[in-house]
Scaffold this motif. Sequence first.
Motif, PDB file in Angstrom:
ATOM      1  N   LYS B 201      41.118   9.543  21.326  1.00  0.00           N
ATOM      2  CA  LYS B 201      41.554  10.947  21.234  1.00  0.00           C
ATOM      3  C   LYS B 201      42.894  11.163  21.933  1.00  0.00           C
ATOM      4  N   GLN B 204      45.505   9.741  19.549  1.00  0.00           N
ATOM      5  CA  GLN B 204      45.746  10.655  18.430  1.00  0.00           C
ATOM      6  C   GLN B 204      46.565  11.853  18.887  1.00  0.00           C
ATOM      7  N   ARG B 208      50.092  13.066  17.333  1.00  0.00           N
ATOM      8  CA  ARG B 208      50.324  14.449  16.898  1.00  0.00           C
ATOM      9  C   ARG B 208      51.596  15.004  17.545  1.00  0.00           C
ATOM     10  N   LYS B 232      42.525  10.737  13.069  1.00  0.00           N
ATOM     11  CA  LYS B 232      41.751  11.970  12.916  1.00  0.00           C
ATOM     12  C   LYS B 232      40.415  11.686  12.219  1.00  0.00           C
ATOM     13  N   ARG B 235      38.166  10.415  14.735  1.00  0.00           N
ATOM     14  CA  ARG B 235      37.621  11.516  15.542  1.00  0.00           C
ATOM     15  C   ARG B 235      36.498  12.222  14.787  1.00  0.00           C
ATOM     16  N   GLY B 238      33.304  10.829  15.218  1.00  0.00           N
ATOM     17  CA  GLY B 238      32.741  10.858  16.567  1.00  0.00           C
ATOM     18  C   GLY B 238      33.188   9.706  17.461  1.00  0.00           C
ATOM     19  N   GLY B 240      36.136   9.508  19.152  1.00  0.00           N
ATOM     20  CA  GLY B 240      37.276   9.899  19.990  1.00  0.00           C
ATOM     21  C   GLY B 240      37.276   9.349  21.402  1.00  0.00           C
ATOM     22  N   ASP B 241      36.107   9.081  21.956  1.00  0.00           N
ATOM     23  CA  ASP B 241      36.051   8.602  23.341  1.00  0.00           C
ATOM     24  C   ASP B 241      36.104   7.085  23.454  1.00  0.00           C
TER      25      ASP B 241
END
Lengths: 258, 258, 258, 258
Positions: B201, B204, B208, B232, B235, B238, B240-241
Amino acid sequence: MQCDELVEHGASVGESPAAIIKKCKYTIGMLSDPAAALSVVFDKDGVLEQIGPGKGYIDMSTVDAETSSKISEAITSKGGYFLEAPVSGSKKPAEDGQLVILAAGEKALYEEVLPAFDVLGKKSFFLGPVGNGAKMKLVVNMVMGSVMNAFSEGLVLADKSGLNSQTLLDVLDLGAIANPMFKLKGPSMIQSSYSPAFPLKHQQKDMRLALALGDENAVPMPVAAAANEAFKKARSMGLGDLDFSAVHETVKGSKSSG
Amino acid sequence: MQCDELVEHGASVGESPAAIIKKCKYTIGMLSDPAAALSVVFDKDGVLEQIGPGKGYIDMSTVDAETSSKISEAITSKGGYFLEAPVSGSKKPAEDGQLVILAAGEKALYEEVLPAFDVLGKKSFFLGPVGNGAKMKLVVNMVMGSVMNAFSEGLVLADKSGLNSQTLLDVLDLGAIANPMFKLKGPSMIQSSYSPAFPLKHQQKDMRLALALGDENAVPMPVAAAANEAFKKARSMGLGDLDFSAVHETVKGSKSSG
Amino acid sequence: MQCDELVEHGASVGESPAAIIKKCKYTIGMLSDPAAALSVVFDKDGVLEQIGPGKGYIDMSTVDAETSSKISEAITSKGGYFLEAPVSGSKKPAEDGQLVILAAGEKALYEEVLPAFDVLGKKSFFLGPVGNGAKMKLVVNMVMGSVMNAFSEGLVLADKSGLNSQTLLDVLDLGAIANPMFKLKGPSMIQSSYSPAFPLKHQQKDMRLALALGDENAVPMPVAAAANEAFKKARSMGLGDLDFSAVHETVKGSKSSG
Amino acid sequence: MQCDELVEHGASVGESPAAIIKKCKYTIGMLSDPAAALSVVFDKDGVLEQIGPGKGYIDMSTVDAETSSKISEAITSKGGYFLEAPVSGSKKPAEDGQLVILAAGEKALYEEVLPAFDVLGKKSFFLGPVGNGAKMKLVVNMVMGSVMNAFSEGLVLADKSGLNSQTLLDVLDLGAIANPMFKLKGPSMIQSSYSPAFPLKHQQKDMRLALALGDENAVPMPVAAAANEAFKKARSMGLGDLDFSAVHETVKGSKSSG
């Protein structure tokens, strides 16, 4: 004649592919393109006329998997051994004996010619059935093409954002993605200089073939696809004969805003 | 307490940011995020209460350009010196003292603290006005994010095409785009293992912000944009971590055809 | 038997393609794929055995340009006339006589069979040399595939942003890009229902062929390339046999954040 | 003066926003941009000075969700009613009374002014809380921007492949994705004529904001992202003030091969 120097060093010159095959246990061919690779094998006085049990033919040309398979089938049906062995690396690595050899086909033949490969390149790999050498090369070139685009976008973004492009090169060279290509191509890209080591149209062709391979196997490759379109854009701008780093011109805009 | 070991080695502990600034000519802060970076400066007993002529504050946090500018303006309006100095490199380089320091702001201050930077990182750069440190970091991370995607696509393409993924790593490691990240992340990606060194995340978010920087300056970045969408997608799955290399999961399909 | 109803309405049944060609001045074929299209012409008792001066063969199958050219050459070399005439439109337009006929080849033949085309479709076009019918169909399907992806992204964005998907359909239907496909597919996509009118794997094949056509002509098509990768992603998820609107599943994430 | 004609038809002119609010139960504002929208409300003699219980303010400007929220909070905190009501459609639909009104905010106010909306536009929607009007407009414009790129790629592919562009327009107009925009913009795009109805830089800004909305909600939108980069490329070519269909110039190459 091109061969004179080699002859002085003790090489002998064959009259035709067939004549060479007749004389030698193993023969290595390295031709410019698929048509030439096929011609040396299938034409009159070609490899096929003399190949047979106990003899091996190694094709180091860069050709597509079909061409390789065609040659392989013809040779093995005559009882001969075949190995495709394209190389990874362009002009400079070739001159420095730093090529990487991507061999596939008859494993026994690979093992016999390994000493020769060790002279020709810095490292060789045996990749399995015929076709895998060509495929490996496509995968490597696809990754390289995407990385080139990522690099070009970074260079332009730095420049347009008020950062020094050379400093970006220095920072990249100290980080996790430092690599020889950034070092080699960066300075000339900054100067919009693209003298061809690997022509853009060939890079784009490899990306297209790699994407086609991905299509067959249902592999989504959105980044490679975007990079491929940038190379196509470069071709549409007439840059196909320049170095593949000329894709840089598609990122640099003509005006600064709008 | 976290500081005990340092105190044993001779360090002294300050009661508050203001107390430290009062005692020291130059103070270095390294906070976890923009909110913490702002709080240390602007809150009660913060940096601002004691900063002034002859004193310098160096913020090594990774923050956006606006946060940096806000801190810079506050400090210079009090007569103090300011330097932003985010670092490039994640967990491992930090532990090994191999970080790269991207400094921007007051050049005189940079020159005075250079000896300290030489201990903290392997190399430091002075990049010009405040904000340029943050921008350089975004550019580098953007290129890295695109390269990660290119790499992931190559790994999956190799695997689905019947090539050995580990061999691809070996071949890449001998070629023009050999780089530490491929070496470090490749083996774990092959095993679908993504223990977070740099969370996806955050990667990303940097893509961005880099794309937003490109938007301001009208720089087309189709490859970075495609890579950003893949992050994305990750993400949305699920991931993202996990480590940013978990973008690999977006390329690997659940079934082999259709 | 499938033909019984037609025979009741006055049709007669031929024993073989050759028998039909012998009996008729003009014959229309509409086969399921290139292999079938070739078989009907080249196999024993096929079209070629009876075609000749004064006779015409119209192939309304959807085939690639090469297949069309092969058939065309064989027929014209016997003195016959040939027209390729693929149709644009899927199941529903076919049942309603609302197909669009994309004819190419022998213009004189086109003009003679126009009255028949006027019954079979709502409109027909003569597009020039053989191959242009296939190309036009690819271009149309490529645009459609990209538009489908744009639509899907909009539907998911609306939904995830707290807007009502059905309302988006209503708003779109009143605006500049209102089109029958949004109206037809939108409601079922909202319900994740993709019963196949045009299978996703065929749509993806057409995008691939259109991109290949663009490659030949150096046309950069970044949006079509991104759409194609989404369709490939859908194939990798095992959705190839569903309707092409199932690409929607690649945009919808499994979790809402990360 | 601009208002004279309206006054002749019976309208009366207010001295200031505050004066109008004082006189009227409901007031409609339609300003050029967020700054103007804020100024009319918050500046001296602005809407806020007279708004209160029993009075409503409807802002039909196209503004971002934050601007809308700011105005909404200020007005509701004074006891007034607020409705955001941006419109979908550009120049031509506005002149023809064919706009679509995307209202959000106070539902009771929406219902009271519906008769006015029915005169101003062909259809209006109530979309829920303030911000949803702006969001719906972004989603619609994002889809439109992607569709425009898909269309442009098709036009160039047809042309470069030897097909007639006008015929492509005719075929598209008979098919599943026939829509008013293709009909309106196609002929001028073929002639490289881009007189601005909706400026490209505004379209690109909307795509950027829609992508940002997707980022917040973890929605992967690879096709919109590719389209956005094409619009950015167009901006980098200095085409930002032309019509958004000028993105066509990024697809058309300067030379035909490479």
